[in-house]
Scaffold this active site. Structure first.
Site: not given
Length: 482
Positions: A91, A146, A148, A239
């Protein structure tokens, strides 16, 4: 009347914090009884077993410093090429897009099934991106990482076998941290997060209690996501929300302490604060949404009680802030009873809360022989005191508002003691408002310290000094990040 009301809120908040501390001690006791037990073993393989198709979802938004590392790690996952699909859910609206385009083209040329999915909007934020990807996914199992995170090549080999049990809906791995040594701030974050996995998740998993998928470094059964209602964006912790809906639907979760996925801790106070604000707000939103359903579900009382404590635990930030704001009026109002007599209730309650929490983290450090962490441990209470007021605001927002903006936590590709990149200012957040709040509260919380000093109430000095120390710690750090 106002002073009496302050006293009621002060003692009620201290008492509730002390009860929360007792819950931490209960978790510690449960963990100590089974801390040497290994991770649960998966069922043995069937000779006719075929590797399931796995879709790896990588939700991304403006991650120029870490996105290439993520895509390269995903492409290196050890799984049959015809049974692995990688979805890059990008995105981004900055130069991350160019990096993504280059790495996706590179890996596709190498024969990796890496699909780039882009939207013209960020509707639903991360939950919206995951839901869109799920609708296009080929896999019966869905891994999420994610930007990272750096999954090891054998991640799927270690987690997929647990899905031979048809009731397993999700497997969560432990987070590791590749930049713990970067600063005192990252060291304190590691101290805060490691017991969440190594104690809380482990106890809850072993005792059949509810625990949560942490948004990343986990593997889902697609059927569990769909039967629970899919990804939803009416909370900012999609989540946690999905985790509870899936377990209410009857799916069993597994936590693997010995499977570790490295990640990067926020390197700035502003990024860390933003992350904690989202978690605090989202947990209360999830509690509002699901607690009525949870409490009326046909579940053991122990499961309901523990789940309620888990979902409401961020109320501790609000209680801590109330103690901070009411300490001075309460001690000045009660001075007539004598300086030492007024500590008869305050100190036991305070140490029942803070002492239990300190013991929770201290025992974890000692058990895992993290002796270097002991050097930074004294800063932990001060940091939590300093963060409490801004996180309390997020708790209140979560209690009255649904959804909200999903604030990403910027990461910079830092490992170990490596310096922050020169372009990190592109992701820097304004801190002037927080700095002003911290300076005001530093001055305000000096008043109880001065009051105790003037009346020579020496046992109260450590308690009174903790509050201004916490705000001063954040003042210095925020000032450095201007």
């Amino acid at each position: 009347m106002l002073m009496q009301l302050c006293a009621v809120f002060y003692f009620a908040s201290l008492g509730l914090l002390a009860l929360y501390g007792l819950h931490r001690l209960w978790l510690l006791l449960c963990w100590s009884r089974g801390r040497h037990s290994p991770d649960p073993l998966p069922p043995p393989p069937d000779e006719r077993e075929e590797s399931p198709i796995v879709t790896v979802q990588l939700p991304i938004f403006n991650e120029r410093f870490v996105v290439a590392r993520l895509l390269d790690a995903a492409a290196a996952l050890d799984w049959p090429a015809d049974r692995l699909e990688i979805q890059v859910l990008d995105d981004s609206d900055d130069d991350t897009r160019a990096i993504v385009d280059e790495r996706v083209a590179y890996w596709r040329a190498k024969g990796i099934d890496m699909l780039l999915v882009r939207r013209k909007h960020r509707r639903g934020y991360k939950a919206g991106a995951l839901a869109l990807g799920l609708g296009r996914a080929k896999g019966e199992l869905i891994a999420v990482f994610d930007a990272d995170f750096i999954p090891a090549s054998d991640f799927l080999r270690q987690t997929v076998p647990h899905f031979r049990s048809p009731e397993v809906g999700m497997v969560q791995a432990r987070w590791g941290f590749c930049n713990t040594d970067h600063s005192w701030l990252t060291r304190l974050q590691a101290l805060l997060l490691e017991p969440h996995f190594r104690i809380e998740h482990r106890v809850r998993c072993r005792r059949g209690l509810f625990f949560n998928f942490n948004g990343t470094a986990g593997l889902w059964r697609r059927g569990a996501i769909e039967s629970a209602g899919g990804w939803q964006s009416d909370t900012v912790t999609e989540d946690l929300d999905l985790s509870y809906r899936a377990q209410l639907a009857g799916w069993r979760f597994i936590y693997l302490d010995e499977v570790v996925v490295d990640s990067e801790l926020p390197a700035t106070v502003s990024a860390f604060r933003s992350q904690q604000q989202r978690w605090a707000k989202g947990s209360i939103q999830t509690a509002r949404k699901l607690l009525p359903r949870l409490l009326t579900a046909p579940l053991p009382r122990s499961v309901k009680a523990e789940a309620a404590i888990h979902l409401l635990s961020n109320l501790g930030w609000l209680f801590g802030t109330i103690v901070t704001l009411t300490l001075y009026p309460v001690i000045t109002w009660r001075i007539g009873v004598g300086p030492y007599q007024l500590l008869r209730y305050d100190l036991p309650l305070f140490f029942g809360a803070s002492g239990a929490l300190a013991l929770f983290f201290l025992i974890h450090l000692l058990a895992h022989r993290n002796f270097s962490g002991l050097l930074y441990f004294p800063l932990l209470p001060a940091l939590t005191v300093g963060l409490a007021p801004t996180l309390a605001g997020s708790v209140i927002a979560g209690a009255v508002k649904r959804g909200g903006i999903f604030e990403r936590t910027p990461k910079y590709g830092i490992r170990g003691r490596q310096r922050s990149p020169g372009l990190m200012h592109h992701y820097r957040r304004p801190v002037w408002l927080y700095l002003a709040i911290e300076l005001f509260l530093f001055g305000y919380t000096l008043l109880p310290l001065i009051f105790a000093w003037q009346r020579e109430v020496w046992p109260a000095l450590p308690l009174a000094a903790l509050f201004p120390a916490g705000f001063l710690l954040l003042v210095f750090r925020d000032a450095r990040e201007l």
